[in-house]
Design an enzyme around this catalytic site. Structure first.
Site, PDB file in Angstrom:
ATOM      1  N   ASP A  11     -12.664   1.879   3.350  1.00 58.16           N
ATOM      2  CA  ASP A  11     -11.501   2.665   3.745  1.00 58.16           C
ATOM      3  C   ASP A  11     -11.751   4.137   3.427  1.00 58.16           C
ATOM      4  O   ASP A  11     -11.913   4.496   2.262  1.00 58.16           O
ATOM      5  CB  ASP A  11     -10.269   2.169   2.983  1.00 58.16           C
ATOM      6  CG  ASP A  11      -9.025   2.907   3.420  1.00 58.16           C
ATOM      7  OD1 ASP A  11      -8.548   2.642   4.536  1.00 58.16           O
ATOM      8  OD2 ASP A  11      -8.537   3.758   2.651  1.00 58.16           O
ATOM      9  N   TYR A  63     -10.025  12.684   2.248  1.00 61.81           N
ATOM     10  CA  TYR A  63     -10.709  12.290   1.005  1.00 61.81           C
ATOM     11  C   TYR A  63     -12.021  13.063   0.825  1.00 61.81           C
ATOM     12  O   TYR A  63     -12.585  13.084  -0.254  1.00 61.81           O
ATOM     13  CB  TYR A  63     -11.040  10.797   0.992  1.00 61.81           C
ATOM     14  CG  TYR A  63      -9.879   9.840   1.111  1.00 61.81           C
ATOM     15  CD1 TYR A  63      -8.586  10.219   0.771  1.00 61.81           C
ATOM     16  CD2 TYR A  63     -10.091   8.538   1.552  1.00 61.81           C
ATOM     17  CE1 TYR A  63      -7.539   9.326   0.893  1.00 61.81           C
ATOM     18  CE2 TYR A  63      -9.048   7.637   1.667  1.00 61.81           C
ATOM     19  CZ  TYR A  63      -7.772   8.045   1.352  1.00 61.81           C
ATOM     20  OH  TYR A  63      -6.753   7.149   1.472  1.00 61.81           O
ATOM     21  N   LYS A  67      -8.887   8.060   8.750  1.00 59.97           N
ATOM     22  CA  LYS A  67      -7.490   8.464   9.016  1.00 59.97           C
ATOM     23  C   LYS A  67      -7.372   9.898   9.532  1.00 59.97           C
ATOM     24  O   LYS A  67      -8.123  10.777   9.101  1.00 59.97           O
ATOM     25  CB  LYS A  67      -6.672   8.322   7.726  1.00 59.97           C
ATOM     26  CG  LYS A  67      -6.844   6.966   7.061  1.00 59.97           C
ATOM     27  CD  LYS A  67      -5.930   6.773   5.866  1.00 59.97           C
ATOM     28  CE  LYS A  67      -6.340   5.526   5.107  1.00 59.97           C
ATOM     29  NZ  LYS A  67      -7.353   5.774   4.062  1.00 59.97           N
ATOM     30  N   HIS A  76      -2.505   9.159   8.921  1.00 60.19           N
ATOM     31  CA  HIS A  76      -2.527   9.026   7.459  1.00 60.19           C
ATOM     32  C   HIS A  76      -1.142   9.088   6.811  1.00 60.19           C
ATOM     33  O   HIS A  76      -0.825   8.321   5.915  1.00 60.19           O
ATOM     34  CB  HIS A  76      -3.421  10.131   6.868  1.00 60.19           C
ATOM     35  CG  HIS A  76      -3.914   9.840   5.492  1.00 60.19           C
ATOM     36  ND1 HIS A  76      -5.107  10.318   5.000  1.00 60.19           N
ATOM     37  CD2 HIS A  76      -3.394   9.104   4.486  1.00 60.19           C
ATOM     38  CE1 HIS A  76      -5.282   9.882   3.771  1.00 60.19           C
ATOM     39  NE2 HIS A  76      -4.249   9.160   3.429  1.00 60.19           N
TER      40      HIS A  76
END
Ligand code: A2P
Length: 339
Positions: free
Chosen positions: A35, A40, A69, A102
């Protein structure tokens, strides 16, 4: 049916080489579902580890399930394709298995650029300029059922300029399925009511202190798979930011059930979610804990265990409140009094 194993890899405060090594180790253990997210900033390292594993013949692309995302400052049909292209480039992939919006709140990209991207997670000084109020169904796609000749013309114009919503990415084979993350039931329903391709997945915080029973029922009714982030209650985050709140991994009920099965509290928490048909995303960069979180398929909680675990849900404790985003018109949770 292909089995998707417990997953890991989200945002974590480790170094880049630690990140890549964690993915490589996870692949050796047997993890196949990873994921990621644009925000990130981990896609390059994940991509390197995946590429090495595929080039060495350790795994095939079709055995992997890769999620990433759309970030909040790209919540705009004009920007969706650009964001995905960046993610694919960093991941070194030509498609992802799942692409999620997201968060429901949308940030004005130009304004963010002007004040600095590091401010994305802070309470904005000028919320009216910082947040846009983008209709989520427009990020998804205009439903053919509501199309008029004018809509068709508008769409043709949009396509000309590469304005493409999430559904277009599926049409083009760049993503296998699309879904939502951190959306509330009403927001999901709005997308469902205005889509051609239904959301396949909803990723939300979910664990024994936040069982999300109603949301799970809703997802089941609409054949949306629910994925739990923070399935262990994110102990470090909880201790750092939720002082005074109980830490799920230290709960005596979880420990007691674990002792009965000779399993750790983390394994009990993951197993409890899996038995509810919820997909789990435990994060770890530690080899021992990566293995521990993977070994959850060789035991089962019985009815008494489940009943005892279910009592924890009365806490209804959400650790991830995204409080700085309370000013957004699309904030998905009940607002605190301070807002
Ligand atoms: P570490 O990376 O040192 O293992 P969540 O997935 O709920 O967000 O929780 C992630 C956090 O939980 C990470 O800080 C991770 O630290 C820790 N963690 C992951 N697996 C375990 C485990 N099996 N036992 C205890 N802590 C764990």
């Amino acid at each position: 049916m292909k089995r998707v194993f417990p997953t890991l890899i989200q945002h974590f405060p480790g170094s880049r080489s630690e990140m890549k090594e964690a993915v490589s180790e996870a692949l050796r253990i047997g993890y196949r579902h990873f994921d990621c997210a644009f925000v990130y900033k981990n896609e390059a390292e994940v991509g390197e580890a995946l590429k090495e594993a595929m080039e060495s013949g350790q795994v095939l692309r079709e055995d992997l399930f890769i999620t990433t995302k759309l970030p909040p400052h790209y919540n705009d049909p004009a920007l969706v394709r650009e964001a995905l292209d960046s993610s694919l480039k960093w991941l070194k992939l030509d498609y992802v298995d799942l692409y999620l919006i997201h968060v429901p709140f949308s940030i004005d990209r130009e304004y963010l650029k002007a004040i600095g991207e590091e401010k994305m997670y802070q309470k904005p000084e000028e919320p009216d300029k910082f947040y846009t109020s983008m209709d989520h169904s427009k990020i998804w796609q205009v439903s053919p059922s509501v199309r008029t000749v004018t809509d068709e013309l508008i769409e043709a114009f949009f396509l000309l300029y590469h304005f493409q919503g999430m559904e277009k990415l599926v049409d083009e084979g760049l993503v296998r399925s699309i879904g939502l993350s951190n959306f509330n039931q009403q927001q999901i329903q709005h997308v469902i009511d205005n889509c051609s391709i239904k959301p396949a997945n909803l990723q939300v915080e979910c664990h024994a202190y936040l069982p999300e029973r109603e949301l799970l029922n809703f997802c089941n009714q609409h054949k949306i798979v629910l994925t739990a982030f923070a399935p262990l209650g994110s102990p470090a985050f909880a201790k750092a930011t939720c002082a005074g709140e109980p830490v799920l991994l230290e709960d005596p009920v979880v420990k007691k059930v674990g002792d009965k099965h000779k399993k750790s509290p983390a394994q009990v928490l993951l197993r409890w979610l899996i038995q509810r048909n919820i997909c789990v995303l435990p994060k770890s960069v530690n080899k021992v804990r990566l293995k521990e979180n993977f070994d959850v398929l060789d035991f089962a909680l019985d009815e008494a265990d489940v009943e005892e675990m279910n009592t924890l849900g009365t806490k209804n404790l959400r650790y991830f409140l995204y409080e700085p985003s309370e000013d957004s018109p699309d904030y998905p949770f009940p607002r605190s009094k301070a807002a």
